[in-house]
Design a protein around this motif. Structure first.
Motif, PDB file in Angstrom:
ATOM      1  N   UNK A  92       0.828  -1.210   0.000  1.00 30.38           N
ATOM      2  CA  UNK A  92       0.000   0.000   0.000  1.00 30.38           C
ATOM      3  C   UNK A  92       0.866   1.266   0.000  1.00 30.38           C
ATOM      4  N   UNK A  93       0.302   2.349  -0.492  1.00 21.49           N
ATOM      5  CA  UNK A  93       1.072   3.597  -0.615  1.00 21.49           C
ATOM      6  C   UNK A  93       0.361   4.760   0.057  1.00 21.49           C
ATOM      7  N   UNK A  94       1.143   5.770   0.347  1.00 20.41           N
ATOM      8  CA  UNK A  94       0.584   6.993   0.916  1.00 20.41           C
ATOM      9  C   UNK A  94       0.964   8.156   0.006  1.00 20.41           C
ATOM     10  N   UNK A 147      -3.147  -5.761  -7.322  1.00 16.38           N
ATOM     11  CA  UNK A 147      -3.720  -4.644  -8.072  1.00 16.38           C
ATOM     12  C   UNK A 147      -2.739  -3.481  -8.162  1.00 16.38           C
ATOM     13  N   UNK A 148      -2.059  -3.211  -7.052  1.00 16.53           N
ATOM     14  CA  UNK A 148      -1.068  -2.122  -7.046  1.00 16.53           C
ATOM     15  C   UNK A 148       0.057  -2.441  -8.032  1.00 16.53           C
ATOM     16  N   UNK A 149       0.481  -3.697  -8.010  1.00 17.97           N
ATOM     17  CA  UNK A 149       1.559  -4.112  -8.922  1.00 17.97           C
ATOM     18  C   UNK A 149       1.113  -3.947 -10.385  1.00 17.97           C
ATOM     19  N   UNK A 150      -0.109  -4.396 -10.679  1.00 15.58           N
ATOM     20  CA  UNK A 150      -0.619  -4.288 -12.054  1.00 15.58           C
ATOM     21  C   UNK A 150      -0.772  -2.823 -12.463  1.00 15.58           C
ATOM     22  N   UNK A 151      -1.255  -2.020 -11.539  1.00 16.36           N
ATOM     23  CA  UNK A 151      -1.458  -0.606 -11.834  1.00 16.36           C
ATOM     24  C   UNK A 151      -0.113   0.061 -12.149  1.00 16.36           C
ATOM     25  N   UNK A 152       0.912  -0.240 -11.359  1.00 16.78           N
ATOM     26  CA  UNK A 152       2.256   0.313 -11.614  1.00 16.78           C
ATOM     27  C   UNK A 152       2.749  -0.116 -12.990  1.00 16.78           C
ATOM     28  N   UNK A 220     -14.882 -18.835 -19.856  1.00 19.18           N
ATOM     29  CA  UNK A 220     -15.199 -17.413 -19.727  1.00 19.18           C
ATOM     30  C   UNK A 220     -14.160 -16.742 -18.838  1.00 19.18           C
ATOM     31  N   UNK A 221     -13.987 -15.435 -19.021  1.00 17.55           N
ATOM     32  CA  UNK A 221     -13.042 -14.691 -18.194  1.00 17.55           C
ATOM     33  C   UNK A 221     -13.805 -13.659 -17.367  1.00 17.55           C
ATOM     34  N   UNK A 222     -13.434 -13.520 -16.105  1.00 16.41           N
ATOM     35  CA  UNK A 222     -13.976 -12.413 -15.309  1.00 16.41           C
ATOM     36  C   UNK A 222     -13.182 -11.172 -15.669  1.00 16.41           C
ATOM     37  N   UNK A 223     -13.868 -10.045 -15.678  1.00 15.98           N
ATOM     38  CA  UNK A 223     -13.183  -8.823 -16.100  1.00 15.98           C
ATOM     39  C   UNK A 223     -13.315  -7.734 -15.067  1.00 15.98           C
ATOM     40  N   UNK A 224     -12.334  -6.868 -15.031  1.00 16.61           N
ATOM     41  CA  UNK A 224     -12.476  -5.619 -14.278  1.00 16.61           C
ATOM     42  C   UNK A 224     -11.474  -4.622 -14.819  1.00 16.61           C
ATOM     43  N   UNK A 225     -11.595  -3.388 -14.391  1.00 13.28           N
ATOM     44  CA  UNK A 225     -10.748  -2.315 -14.900  1.00 13.28           C
ATOM     45  C   UNK A 225      -9.904  -1.814 -13.742  1.00 13.28           C
ATOM     46  N   UNK A 226      -8.655  -1.472 -14.030  1.00 16.89           N
ATOM     47  CA  UNK A 226      -7.817  -0.901 -12.970  1.00 16.89           C
ATOM     48  C   UNK A 226      -7.245   0.420 -13.462  1.00 16.89           C
ATOM     49  N   UNK A 233      -5.978   3.043  -6.158  1.00 17.12           N
ATOM     50  CA  UNK A 233      -5.962   1.576  -6.128  1.00 17.12           C
ATOM     51  C   UNK A 233      -5.632   1.110  -4.711  1.00 17.12           C
ATOM     52  N   UNK A 234      -4.626   1.716  -4.119  1.00 20.68           N
ATOM     53  CA  UNK A 234      -4.201   1.352  -2.765  1.00 20.68           C
ATOM     54  C   UNK A 234      -5.331   1.566  -1.759  1.00 20.68           C
ATOM     55  N   UNK A 235      -6.078   2.640  -1.932  1.00 19.22           N
ATOM     56  CA  UNK A 235      -7.139   2.962  -0.971  1.00 19.22           C
ATOM     57  C   UNK A 235      -8.375   2.082  -1.130  1.00 19.22           C
TER      58      UNK A 235
END
Ligand SMILES: C[S@@+](CC[C@H](N)C(=O)[O-])C[C@H]1O[C@@H](n2cnc3c(N)ncnc32)[C@H](O)[C@@H]1O
Length: 406
Positions: A92-94, A147-152, A220-226, A233-235
Motif C-alpha cells: 500500500x502507498x501513501x 492490483x497495485x503491482x498491475x497498476x504500476x 469465460x473470463x472475469x473482467x475488471x478495470x484498474x 488503487x491502494x485505498x
C-alpha cells in the motif's frame, strides 16, 4: 535482441540456472543478493561460487552482497529481461509530495525497488515469482497488493500475464504453488503480435503462460478495470484474482484454469541411500515429531483477550513415497510440522531429508549449496527460499523464442 538478464533477489541463482540450462545464450549481466542483517552472506557467496561476480556500470563488483535499496539503479547494466523472486508484503502507498509521482510505498517493501529498476532501465521483458497468496492479499482488501503491482506496470507501459503454477503438475518433484508474473513492454514486437489476439486466446492457448504450462480449454473470463492512480488503487481496489490472467491497457481478464497434468517425480525417486546417522529421528525425538504432525486442539488467547480453541488436523507422517514432496520452507531442517519426514529406502527408519534431497526437490544440481562450507542449516534455508528450477527452464524456452523474434 540480446538475451541479457538482470537477476534481483537472486538467492542461490534459481532463475539463472534455469535459463543457463537451455544453453541458448542467456547472459546474466548483473545480480543482487543480500540477506538483511547477516554478516556472512551465504546465498550470495554460493551464487558467486557458481557464476562469478558481476560489476555495475562504474565497474564496481557486488562482491559482498548489497542491499538493493542502496543501489543507484542507473548504474545497473542494461538488460532485456529483468527477473526476481520477492516477498509478498504490504504494497500500500501513501501520498508524498517529495517522491516521484507523489507516491510513497512503505519502507523495506521490495516491490518499490523493482519498480525503481524498471523506471531506470526500462527492460522490455520482466519475469517475477511470488507466493500465490499475493493474488489475495491483504485479507482486509483482497487483491489490493497485486492490483497495485498491475497498476504500476500498466502505468509504466507494460502488459502483464500471470499464472499460479503447481510445479508437481508440470513434471517436478514438489507440489509447490507459486505465481509467475510475466510483463512485456507495449513497444515490443511481441506485444504488437499479441495485440491482435483476444484475451481468451492469450490466457487459454497462445499466451506466454499457456505456452509454457499447457491447460485445458477455458470458457469465460472475469473482467475488471484498474486505473493508473496508484493511491486510489491502494485505498479502494478489491478484486478476486483467479489463478491465471492478463492485464492489458488497464483491463483485467482472469479465470481459474485446469492444468494438462504431466507425470510428476515421486518422493521415492529423489531419496538417497546410506545417509549419515544425524538425519535419522531418534527414539527420544519421535514423540515430539508425532505431536507436531498429529491432530491437536489447543486453548489460546487472542491479543484482545478473546479465548478460542486452535485446532489442526494430522499431516501425513511419514511423507508418502508415491507422491511428489510438499512445499519446502526455509525451516525444512527443524523439528516442524512442515518438515518432510521419510522412511529411509535402505534402513526403513524415519529420517528428515538430506540437503541434497532438498536440492533435488527444487530441481537444483546435487550439492549446489555445498560450496564454501555452507552449514547444513543454511543449505535447507536457501532451498526453502528458492524456486523449482525446471519451471524457469520451461518459461525460458518461450522467452528464448520471444527474444529471438524481436
Ligand atoms: C525468495 S528469495 C529468492 C530466491 C531465488 N529465486 C533462488 O532461486 O534462490 C528472495 C531473496 O531476496 C534476498 N533479499 C531480501 N532483501 C533484499 C534486499 N534488500 N536486497 C537484496 N536482496 C534481498 C533474500 O536474501 C533472498 O535470498
Amino acid at each position: 535482441m540480446q538475451k541479457s538478464v538482470c537477476e534481483l533477489f537472486a538467492g542461490v541463482g534459481g532463475f539463472r540456472l534455469g535459463l543457463e540450462r537451455l544453453n541458448s545464450g542467456w547472459e546474466t549481466v548483473w545480480f543482487s543478493q543480500w540477506e538483511p542483517g547477516k554478516t556472512k552472506q551465504w546465498a550470495h557467496d554460493c551464487y558467486v561460487a557458481h557464476f562469478g561476480d558481476s560489476v555495475d556500470l562504474n565497474g564496481d563488483p557486488s562482491s559482498t552482497g548489497v542491499d538493493i535499496s542502496t543501489v543507484d539503479k542507473k548504474l545497473i547494466p542494461n538488460h532485456n529481461l529483468l527477473v526476481g523472486g520477492f516477498p509478498c508484503q504490504d504494497y500500500s502507498v501513501a501520498h508524498s509530495l517529495s517522491s516521484s509521482k507523489g507516491i510513497e510505498g512503505k519502507k523495506g517493501v521490495l516491490w518499490w525497488q523493482i519498480r525503481d529498476v524498471i523506471i531506470a532501465k526500462k527492460p522490455p521483458f520482466c519475469l517475477f515469482e511470488n507466493v500465490d497468496r499475493l493474488l489475495k492479499s491483504p485479507a482486509s482488501q483482497r487483491g489490493r497488493d497485486f492490483g497495485i503491482m498491475l497498476s504500476c506496470l500498466n502505468d509504466l507501459g507494460y502488459i502483464v500475464e500471470w499464472r499460479v503454477v503447481n510445479a508437481a503438475l508440470y513434471g517436478a518433484a514438489q507440489r509447490r504453488r507459486r505465481v509467475f508474473i510475466f510483463a512485456y513492454k507495449k513497444t515490443t514486437k511481441y506485444a504488437k503480435n499479441m495485440k491482435k489476439k483476444t484475451p481468451e486466446d492469450i490466457v487459454g492457448t497462445t499466451g506466454f503462460m499457456a505456452s509454457a504450462f499447457p491447460i485445458r480449454p477455458i470458457f469465460a473470463l472475469n473482467e475488471c478495470k484498474i486505473g493508473d492512480d496508484i493511491i486510489e488503487v491502494s485505498d479502494s481496489f478489491k478484486f478476486a484474482f483467479s489463478n491465471a490472467g492478463l492485464m492489458r491497457d488497464g483491463n483485467i481478464y482472469t479465470t481459474d484454469v485446469v492444468e494438462v497434468e504431466e507425470k510428476p517425480i515421486l518422493l521415492k525417486k529423489i531419496l538417497q541411500k546410506n545417509v549419515a546417522e544425524h538425519y535419522y529421528i531418534s527414539e527420544e525425538a519421535l514423540p515430539k515429531w508425532e505431536y507436531q504432525k498429529g491432530a491437536k486442539k489447543i486453548p489460546r488467547k487472542a491479543a484482545n483477550g478473546h479465548e478460542y480453541i486452535f485446532s489442526e488436523g494430522p499431516v501425513a507422517f511419514p511423507d508418502p513415497w508415491d507422491r511428489p514432496g510438499r512445499t519446502m520452507l526455509t525451516s525444512e531442517s527443524t523439528l516442524n510440522r512442515s518438515t518432510h519426514v521419510v522412511e529411509d529406502p535402505g534402513t526403513h527408519r524415519l529420517r528428515i531429508l538430506t540437503p541434497v534431497e532438498a536440492e533435488r526437490l527444487q530441481g537444483f544440481d546435487d550439492k549446489w549449496t555445498s560450496s564454501g562450507g555452507m552449514p547444513e542449516r543454511m543449505r535447507y534455508f536457501c532451498m526453502g527460499n528458492a524456486l523449482v528450477v525446471p519451471m524457469i527452464t520451461r518459461m525460458g524456452v518461450e522467452m528464448t523464442r520471444i527474444i529471438e523474434a524481436e
